[in-house]
Design an enzyme around this catalytic site. Structure first.
Site, PDB file in Angstrom:
ATOM      1  N   ALA A  80      15.482 -19.051  40.781  1.00  0.00           N
ATOM      2  CA  ALA A  80      16.549 -17.276  40.966  1.00  0.00           C
ATOM      3  C   ALA A  80      15.721 -17.299  39.219  1.00  0.00           C
ATOM      4  CB  ALA A  80      18.213 -16.810  41.130  1.00  0.00           C
ATOM      5  N   ARG A  88      24.377 -18.597  31.085  1.00  0.00           N
ATOM      6  CA  ARG A  88      23.335 -19.423  32.362  1.00  0.00           C
ATOM      7  C   ARG A  88      23.866 -20.138  32.964  1.00  0.00           C
ATOM      8  NH1 ARG A  88      22.248 -24.796  28.528  1.00  0.00           N
ATOM      9  NH2 ARG A  88      20.771 -25.477  29.821  1.00  0.00           N
ATOM     10  N   VAL A 119      11.009 -28.537  38.394  1.00  0.00           N
ATOM     11  CA  VAL A 119      10.237 -27.801  37.713  1.00  0.00           C
ATOM     12  C   VAL A 119      11.134 -26.817  36.915  1.00  0.00           C
ATOM     13  CG1 VAL A 119       8.146 -27.135  36.566  1.00  0.00           C
ATOM     14  CG2 VAL A 119       8.105 -28.761  37.809  1.00  0.00           C
ATOM     15  N   ASP A 149       7.001 -29.720  25.368  1.00  0.00           N
ATOM     16  CA  ASP A 149       7.618 -29.429  24.264  1.00  0.00           C
ATOM     17  C   ASP A 149       7.287 -30.532  23.406  1.00  0.00           C
ATOM     18  OD1 ASP A 149      10.712 -28.337  25.470  1.00  0.00           O
ATOM     19  OD2 ASP A 149       9.421 -29.202  26.440  1.00  0.00           O
ATOM     20  N   ARG A 152       4.335 -29.093  22.230  1.00  0.00           N
ATOM     21  CA  ARG A 152       3.901 -27.885  22.115  1.00  0.00           C
ATOM     22  C   ARG A 152       3.879 -28.434  20.180  1.00  0.00           C
ATOM     23  NH1 ARG A 152       7.731 -24.474  25.768  1.00  0.00           N
ATOM     24  NH2 ARG A 152       6.231 -22.378  26.511  1.00  0.00           N
ATOM     25  N   HIS A 176      15.915 -30.037  27.868  1.00  0.00           N
ATOM     26  CA  HIS A 176      14.288 -28.898  28.019  1.00  0.00           C
ATOM     27  C   HIS A 176      15.290 -27.584  28.165  1.00  0.00           C
ATOM     28  CE1 HIS A 176      11.103 -26.520  28.188  1.00  0.00           C
ATOM     29  NE2 HIS A 176      11.774 -26.331  29.110  1.00  0.00           N
ATOM     30  N   THR A 233       6.088 -17.671  31.573  1.00  0.00           N
ATOM     31  CA  THR A 233       5.154 -19.159  30.883  1.00  0.00           C
ATOM     32  C   THR A 233       4.835 -20.130  32.158  1.00  0.00           C
ATOM     33  OG1 THR A 233       7.017 -20.659  30.292  1.00  0.00           O
ATOM     34  CG2 THR A 233       6.528 -19.189  28.538  1.00  0.00           C
TER      35      THR A 233
END
Length: 316
Positions: A80, A88, A119, A149, A152, A176, A233
C-alpha cells in the site's frame, strides 16, 4: 540447479521497472508478473514482449500464484502507498495485512529452495515479517536494504572526488530509512581514507568531501527529493534489485548491503538490517562485521532498536 525463473509480485512503478530492467539485463529465462490489477500486468507483459526481437530470448508472462511454482527468486514489490496524514505505523499495519496474504500464497507453491527478495517499504520490517511468516531459512529471505543508499553515497563521493565511483568503497548500513548509518570508518578511495585522498589529490579543493554530514544528509533525503520532483523513485531501485538478482543467479559471492536477519552482529539479534553481506546462489552466505567506530556502532544498534520496537507494535 538454477532454472532462471523469477517471479515479481506487484506491478506498480517499481515492479514493472524491475521486470523491464531484468529483461534488458537478460539475467532470467522466465519472468512471471503478478498484480491484483491483472489488466495492468497483462498490458506490461504485452508491451515488453513486443520488443523481444531486440534482446536475448526469454519468456515473460502475467500469471497467478500457481505460476510462481519453481521460481528461483520471488521478488515482492507489492504494498500500500502512504495516504496523506497517515502515520508510519498505520501504513505498516496495512502492509503487514497485505504481506500475510502474499506470503501465505507464496508458501503454497514455493519452498525453501526459493529465495524471497523483499523490496516493498519499509523494507527492513517487511523483510523480518516475511521471514517470520514464511518460516524459510534466514539466508533465503533478504531485503533490498541499503543497496541503493550505498550506491547513492558512492555516486556522491565519486562526483565530488572526480573519480570513477566504482573505485569508491563505502557502505550505508542499518535501516533503509531515517536511522540509516554511513560507515565512514570503512570508506576509502583507492585504499585511502577520504582525508588521505584529499591530501594527495590536490585537484578538487572545495569539493565537499570533508563535509561528511552533508553527504550523509543528501543520501538520507535523496528519495524525498526525487519524490518531491517526480512523485516516485523506481529506476535506481530497479537497478539495485537487478544487481542483487545477478549476484544470486551468477553465484557471484559479491558483497552487498542487503537486509537480512541479524544473529549477533555488533550485539544485535532478531531484527532485519543491512550490513555488508556476501551474496551467492543460496542467498545470504555470510554477514560481515566491518570496521566501525564507537559512534557508528551505537548508531547501528539504535537503528536496530527502533525497528525492533516497530515489530513489537505490530505483533512480531
Amino acid at each position: 540447479m538454477f532454472k532462471g525463473k523469477i517471479s515479481i509480485i506487484g506491478d506498480g512503478l517499481v515492479g514493472s521497472t524491475t521486470a523491464y530492467t531484468l529483461m534488458l539485463g537478460a539475467v532470467a529465462s522466465e519472468i512471471v508478473i503478478l498484480d491484483i490489477n491483472r489488466d495492468k500486468a497483462e498490458g506490461d507483459v504485452l508491451d515488453m514482449n513486443h520488443g523481444m526481437s531486440f534482446i536475448s530470448p526469454m519468456t515473460i508472462v502475467a500469471g497467478d500464484y500457481e505460476q510462481i511454482r519453481g521460481s528461483d527468486i520471488v521478488i515482492i514489490t507489492a504494498g500500500a502507498n502512504q495516504k496523506p496524514g497517515e502515520t508510519r505505523i498505520a501504513l505498516l499495519q496495512r502492509n503487514t495485512a497485505i504481506f500475510k496474504d502474499i506470503i501465505q500464497q507464496i508458501t503454497k507453491y514455493c519452498h525453501d529452495d526459493t529465495i524471497l527478495l523483499v523490496v516493498t517499504n519499509p523494507v527492513d520490517i517487511l523483510t523480518y515479517i516475511t521471514y517470520k511468516l514464511s518460516d524459510f531459512s534466514p539466508h533465503k529471505v533478504i531485503g533490498s536494504g541499503t543497496v541503493l543508499d550505498t550506491s547513492r553515497l558512492k555516486y556522491m563521493i565519486g562526483e565530488r572526488a572526480k573519480v570513477d565511483l566504482r573505485n569508491v568503497h563505502t557502505y550505508i548500513i542499518g535501516e533503509h530509512g531515517d536511522s540509516e548509518v554511513a560507515a565512514w570508518s570503512s570508506t576509502s578511495i583507492a585504499g585511502m581514507s577520504l582525508d588521505e585522498f584529499c591530501k594527495s589529490c590536490k585537484r578538487c579543493d572545495g569539493c565537499g568531501l570533508d563535509d561528511t554530514d552533508k553527504l550523509y544528509q543528501a543520501v538520507k533525503n535523496a528519495a524525498y527529493e526525487i519524490i518531491g520532483k517526480k512523485g516516485a523513485t523506481f529506476y535506481a531501485v530497479a537497478l539495485a534489485v537487478r544487481r542483487i538478482v545477478e549476484c544470486i543467479i551468477g553465484n557471484e559471492n559479491s558483497i552487498l548491503t542487503v537486509s537480512t536477519l541479524m544473529q549477533g552482529e555488533y550485539g544485535v539479534k532478531d531484527v532485519c538490517l543491512s550490513l555488508p553481506t556476501i551474496v551467492d546462489h543460496e542467498g545470504v552466505e555470510k554477514v560481515l562485521e566491518i570496521q566501525l567506530d564507537d559512534l557508528e556502532t551505537a548508531a547501528f544498534r539504535d537503528s536496530a532498536q527502533k525497528l525492533r520496537k516497530l515489530a513489537k507494535e505490530i505483533g512480531f
